[in-house]
Design an enzyme around this catalytic site. Structure first.
Site, mmCIF file in Angstrom:
data_model
loop_
_atom_site.group_PDB
_atom_site.id
_atom_site.type_symbol
_atom_site.label_atom_id
_atom_site.label_comp_id
_atom_site.label_asym_id
_atom_site.label_seq_id
_atom_site.Cartn_x
_atom_site.Cartn_y
_atom_site.Cartn_z
ATOM 1 N N ASP A 16 89.514 43.896 0.403
ATOM 2 C CA ASP A 16 90.342 44.824 -0.116
ATOM 3 C C ASP A 16 89.837 46.244 0.595
ATOM 4 O OD1 ASP A 16 90.293 42.751 -2.101
ATOM 5 O OD2 ASP A 16 90.446 44.147 -3.824
ATOM 6 N N ARG A 96 77.477 51.930 -9.558
ATOM 7 C CA ARG A 96 78.633 52.786 -9.113
ATOM 8 C C ARG A 96 78.033 54.271 -9.024
ATOM 9 N NH1 ARG A 96 79.427 48.770 -7.762
ATOM 10 N NH2 ARG A 96 81.088 47.407 -8.267
ATOM 11 N N ASP A 125 85.337 49.922 -12.749
ATOM 12 C CA ASP A 125 84.581 50.655 -11.822
ATOM 13 C C ASP A 125 85.399 51.930 -11.306
ATOM 14 O OD1 ASP A 125 82.465 48.874 -11.397
ATOM 15 O OD2 ASP A 125 83.491 47.232 -10.455
ATOM 16 N N SER A 179 86.544 37.346 -7.341
ATOM 17 C CA SER A 179 86.030 38.865 -7.224
ATOM 18 C C SER A 179 84.659 38.996 -7.540
ATOM 19 C CB SER A 179 87.189 39.573 -8.245
ATOM 20 O OG SER A 179 86.338 41.004 -8.207
#
Ligand code: ARG
Length: 403
Positions: A16, A96, A125, A179
């Site tokens: 990604d 995060r 996220d 993922s």
């Protein structure tokens, strides 16, 4: 819209963000600085450097954040015994704000106008990244390719990769990967067959824990030392926060501790199914509750338990840098002043059970609780009055209700 001169991209080197790097360079025609955080994802980070170099990136930042992650994010959260929806140890959620903090720091350092991340428009996220950037520096713009480009699925993403000759990673079986998000606290796996919650997760989904059925037949006994709410040693040996969690991940993983197959409610609105592996974190939660059980006052412990779901939800929803999370943290931290001592656990076929605990600050009194005769004055008649007064309302109610 003002022109963007420089962007700092949160870059893992995976599919990604490799595509995003290319897309940013093409779309904005500006310099992209890549930032890759080492959070103990157990992956070589040098390939990320090589890939960024190949894409013409001049300023490549790879930063080891393992100690900061565990010391300043995982441990404060552990003090609260935080679990989202009763089960999820928040392994992705807590990483995060740390990544966002460093994105902002680098953006300021290199005088970038924007930061970019590779989180999709359907997940949690993106919210966590952007709320953190909002809280830390509202002057920095956030570019979110997944919400701007015309790619709408993983399939289209793979087509774009092929067209631009970007290497598509595959899993051990040569298939497109799940993922996956991994760090020192957990590995989370979502997507593909897991999207059907009625399907049993295949065994190859699991990355860092053995199936409890295949775990050793002999249990393993370990001791964890705590000081003021934070774990500081394993089996009597003092270790740094990241080293401690690494050690427990190894021990827990070998005994199949910390697997979770969960359907959760995302902040954005939908339900999602994921597989989590949190071996060290699962051991630490049990151990921390163990040491709190003898060192915390009842009302203090119950108050902590009441606010815990609220605190966990704030972290899940991305409000780490919000005042209400900081206020709850102050309360939690204050409660930990005497949470020191040692907890012994048994790891055995998927379980981490506390089998003993001891503390110089213990509130536990064997003399007080004993079934035998004791030196401590405890007047049993006091219990009679205690119950009579607590029962007063119940007797009035029973008389009226004619029970
Ligand atoms: N559902 C979990 C959470 O919201 C895990 C997210 C994993 N992230 C990822 N990029 N695969 O915290």
């Amino acid at each position: 819209m003002t022109k963007i001169e420089k962007i700092v991209l949160s870059y893992s080197g995976g599919l990604d963000t490799s595509i995003i790097l290319k897309w940013l360079q093409e779309t904005y025609g500006c310099e992209v600085v890549t930032f890759t955080a080492d959070l103990g994802q157990g992956e070589e980070l040098e390939p990320a450097r090589a890939k960024a170099e190949m894409s013409g990136v001049k300023d490549i930042r790879i930063v080891d954040l393992r100690e900061e992650f565990v010391r300043d994010f995982v441990f404060p959260m552990l003090r609260a015994n935080a679990l989202y929806e009763g089960q999820y140890l928040l392994g992705s959620s807590i990483a995060r704000p740390l990544i966002a903090k460093h994105l902002v720091g680098i953006a300021r350092e290199v005088d970038a106008d924007a930061v970019a991340h590779g989180a999709t428009g359907k997940g949690n996220d993106q919210i966590r990244f952007e709320l953190a950037v909002n809280a830390l520096d509202p002057s920095i713009r956030v570019i979110v390719p997944w919400r701007q480009w015309t790619i709408r699925s993983r399939m289209q993403l793979l087509e774009y990769a092929e067209k631009h000759r970007i290497l598509v990673p595959s899993d051990k079986r040569g298939e497109a990967p799940f993922s996956i998000d991994a760090n020192l606290l957990h590995t989370s796996t979502e997507g593909k067959i897991l999207e059907n919650p009625a399907e049993v997760a295949p065994d190859h989904v699991y990355q860092r824990t053995v199936d409890p059925i295949d775990a050793p037949d002999a249990p393993e006994i370990i001791t964890i030392g705590f000081e003021r709410g934070d774990p500081i040693s394993v089996n009597g040996k003092a270790v740094t926060p990241a080293a401690l969690l690494t050690k427990l991940n190894g021990l827990g993983g070998r005994h199949g501790v910390g697997r979770l197959d969960l359907v959760e409610n995302r902040f954005i609105g939908m339900k999602s199914r994921g597989i989590y592996e949190t071996p060290g974190g699962t051991i630490l939660l049990a151990a921390h509750r163990g040491i709190e059980s003898i060192t915390l006052d009842r009302a203090a412990a119950h108050l902590k338990d009441e606010i815990m779901p609220r605190y966990a939800e704030l972290i899940y929803n991305g409000f780490w840098f919000a005042p209400e999370r900081e206020m709850l943290q102050a309360l939690i931290d204050h409660s930990q002043a005497f949470v020191s001592g040692e907890v012994t656990l048994r790891l055995y076929k998927g379980s981490a059970s506390v089998i003993s605990r001891a503390s110089p600050c213990s509130l536990y009194s064997a003399d007080l609780v004993t079934f035998e005769e004791s030196a401590i004055a405890f007047d049993h008649h006091d219990a009679e009055g205690f119950i009579r007064l607590n029962g007063l309302r119940l007797r009035s109610l029973a008389a009226r209700n004619g029970r």
